[in-house]
Write a protein that holds these residues in place. Structure first.
Motif, short mmCIF file in Angstrom:
data_model
loop_
_atom_site.label_atom_id
_atom_site.label_comp_id
_atom_site.label_asym_id
_atom_site.label_seq_id
_atom_site.Cartn_x
_atom_site.Cartn_y
_atom_site.Cartn_z
N LEU A 184 87.41 56.07 -3.06
CA LEU A 184 86.56 54.91 -3.37
C LEU A 184 85.10 55.21 -3.03
CD1 LEU A 184 88.90 52.00 -2.20
CD2 LEU A 184 88.14 52.45 -4.54
N TRP A 185 84.86 55.98 -1.97
CA TRP A 185 83.47 56.35 -1.64
C TRP A 185 82.88 57.25 -2.74
CZ3 TRP A 185 80.80 60.94 -0.81
CH2 TRP A 185 79.50 60.80 -0.30
N TRP A 186 83.64 58.25 -3.16
CA TRP A 186 83.15 59.15 -4.20
C TRP A 186 82.88 58.39 -5.49
CZ3 TRP A 186 81.22 63.85 -3.53
CH2 TRP A 186 81.61 64.59 -2.40
N PRO A 251 76.24 57.70 9.81
CA PRO A 251 75.48 57.58 8.56
C PRO A 251 76.25 58.08 7.34
CG PRO A 251 74.61 59.37 9.92
CD PRO A 251 75.63 58.66 10.75
N CYS A 252 76.11 57.33 6.23
CA CYS A 252 76.69 57.73 4.95
C CYS A 252 76.07 59.05 4.56
CB CYS A 252 76.39 56.65 3.91
SG CYS A 252 76.77 57.15 2.23
N ARG A 253 76.89 59.98 4.02
CA ARG A 253 76.36 61.29 3.65
C ARG A 253 75.59 61.24 2.34
NH1 ARG A 253 80.75 64.64 6.39
NH2 ARG A 253 79.95 64.45 8.51
N ARG A 254 75.55 60.06 1.70
CA ARG A 254 74.81 59.93 0.44
C ARG A 254 73.49 59.19 0.67
NH1 ARG A 254 78.53 57.18 -2.48
NH2 ARG A 254 79.55 58.88 -3.55
N CYS A 255 73.54 58.09 1.48
CA CYS A 255 72.35 57.23 1.58
C CYS A 255 71.94 56.94 3.02
CB CYS A 255 72.61 55.92 0.84
SG CYS A 255 73.68 54.80 1.78
N TRP A 256 72.65 57.40 3.99
CA TRP A 256 72.34 57.24 5.42
C TRP A 256 72.60 55.85 5.97
CZ3 TRP A 256 71.84 61.71 7.91
CH2 TRP A 256 71.51 62.83 7.13
N PHE A 271 83.97 52.21 4.34
CA PHE A 271 83.16 52.29 3.12
C PHE A 271 81.68 52.23 3.48
CE2 PHE A 271 81.60 47.92 2.73
CZ PHE A 271 82.36 47.30 3.71
N CYS A 272 80.82 52.60 2.51
CA CYS A 272 79.38 52.50 2.69
C CYS A 272 78.92 51.21 2.01
CB CYS A 272 78.68 53.70 2.07
SG CYS A 272 76.88 53.45 2.02
N PRO A 273 78.32 50.27 2.77
CA PRO A 273 77.93 48.98 2.18
C PRO A 273 76.84 49.13 1.12
CG PRO A 273 77.07 49.20 4.41
CD PRO A 273 77.98 50.37 4.19
N GLN A 274 76.12 50.24 1.14
CA GLN A 274 75.02 50.42 0.18
C GLN A 274 75.49 51.13 -1.09
OE1 GLN A 274 71.31 50.64 2.23
NE2 GLN A 274 70.72 52.39 0.94
N CYS A 275 76.26 52.21 -0.94
CA CYS A 275 76.74 52.97 -2.10
C CYS A 275 77.91 52.28 -2.81
CB CYS A 275 77.26 54.34 -1.69
SG CYS A 275 76.06 55.43 -1.01
N GLN A 276 78.62 51.43 -2.06
CA GLN A 276 79.81 50.79 -2.62
C GLN A 276 79.62 49.27 -2.59
OE1 GLN A 276 82.09 53.59 0.25
NE2 GLN A 276 83.69 52.83 -1.11
ZN LIG Z 1 75.94 55.30 1.20
#
Ligand SMILES: [Zn+2]
Length: 297
Positions: A184-186, A251-256, A271-276
């Motif tokens: 789901l993160w990817w 930190p999220c590895r995509r957006c921190w 999950f990442c609240p910003q990317c997802q």
């Molecule tokens: Zn993220």
């Protein structure tokens, strides 16, 4: 805990034993075994004809050599589900028994296959060919074999949360908490989104993410975050690749943005609240039109 990639790795580790004979069986605690007496009566003298996997289930095909009295002489199956903490490891009989060793299969090459399970949430049973067919019938599609169209059809047919759909073994077989969260993160999809509300594009992204995550996890021989080891007692390597699972607050590895954890269908979901994002982001009208067309076709 062991999911598709871990069970596949154990199966591959056991495959070199095809053709070996089980000489004898020793039991410790048997409360996780269906009909232990039947195992004790049927297993000795059988030949391991093949090692297979269906979802998270290990299937060992056994061929009786000199059928015991009352046995049919037909091929049957030993089904093993590793549960939360089950391990199936090959050992030399001289090696000390690990605590919580509950079954030992002595093989004709002098080695032992040992079943170790701290929490005993694993399961073990014998099944005839007919019984096996009944057991595997309710299982859903294999995430590595299902086509993109079939995957979209299965997920968009459900109003449930996408995270619970991924864990439903009747929809897809073999996914568990780790690879569901990672996929789901990817795919950048929030675990609380509903299957029927996902666009065709999002479902396509999720289909590809699951395949990539599962393939990479198998290549790295599984994820060892607690008890999982392969058939030779070695841990896997995918834990180094985890993006969200058990990374709450990091930190999220995509957006921190810090990774968050919520409970979905009784399971901790990372999950990442910003990317997802929790709601679908409509990038343009064309993509939403494309979705309608596909659903209606
Ligand atoms: Zn993220």
């Amino acid at each position: 805990m062991p999911e598709l990639a871990e069970v596949e790795t154990v199966a591959r580790g056991l495959r070199p034993l095809e053709g070996r004979r089980i000489v004898s069986v020793w039991f410790g605690k048997t409360d996780f075994i269906a009909e232990p007496q039947r195992l004790a009566a049927l297993l000795p003298g059988t030949c391991l004809a093949s090692v297979n996997r269906r979802g998270k289930l290990l299937l060992l095909e056994l061929q009786p050599q000199a059928p015991a009295v009352g046995a049919s002489g037909e091929t049957f199956w030993l089904l093993i589900h590793l549960g939360m903490t089950g391990q199936l490891v090959l050992r030399d009989p001289s090696q000390p028994l690990a605590p919580h060793t509950h079954v030992r299969f002595a093989l004709d090459d002098g080695r032992e296959l040992r079943y170790v399970d701290v929490r005993r949430f694993g399961r073990m049973r014998i099944a005839t060919v007919e019984e096996l067919a009944e057991i595997v019938a309710p299982l859903g599609a294999d995430p590595l074999e299902v086509s993109e169209d079939e995957f979209r059809r299965r997920l968009s047919a459900s109003r449930a949360r996408v995270k619970s759909i991924l864990l439903d073994q009747g929809v897809l077989r073999g996914l568990g908490n780790i690879y569901a969260d990672e996929s789901l993160w990817w795919a950048q999809i929030h675990p609380l989104r509903r299957g029927a509300e996902l666009s065709a594009e999002e479902l396509g992204r999720l289909w590809r993410s699951i395949r990539n995550v599962a393939r990479e996890a198998i290549r790295l021989r599984g994820t060892s975050v607690s008890d999982y080891v392969d058939a030779n007692g070695q841990p896997g390597g995918y834990q180094k690749r985890l993006r969200v699972y058990r990374r709450t607050g990091r930190p999220c590895r995509r957006c921190w943005a810090p990774i968050e954890r919520i409970v979905v269908a009784g399971r901790g979901s990372h999950f990442c609240p910003q990317c997802q994002p929790a709601r679908r982001v409509r990038s343009n009208r064309r993509s939403s039109g494309g979705r309608k067309k596909r659903l209606g076709s």
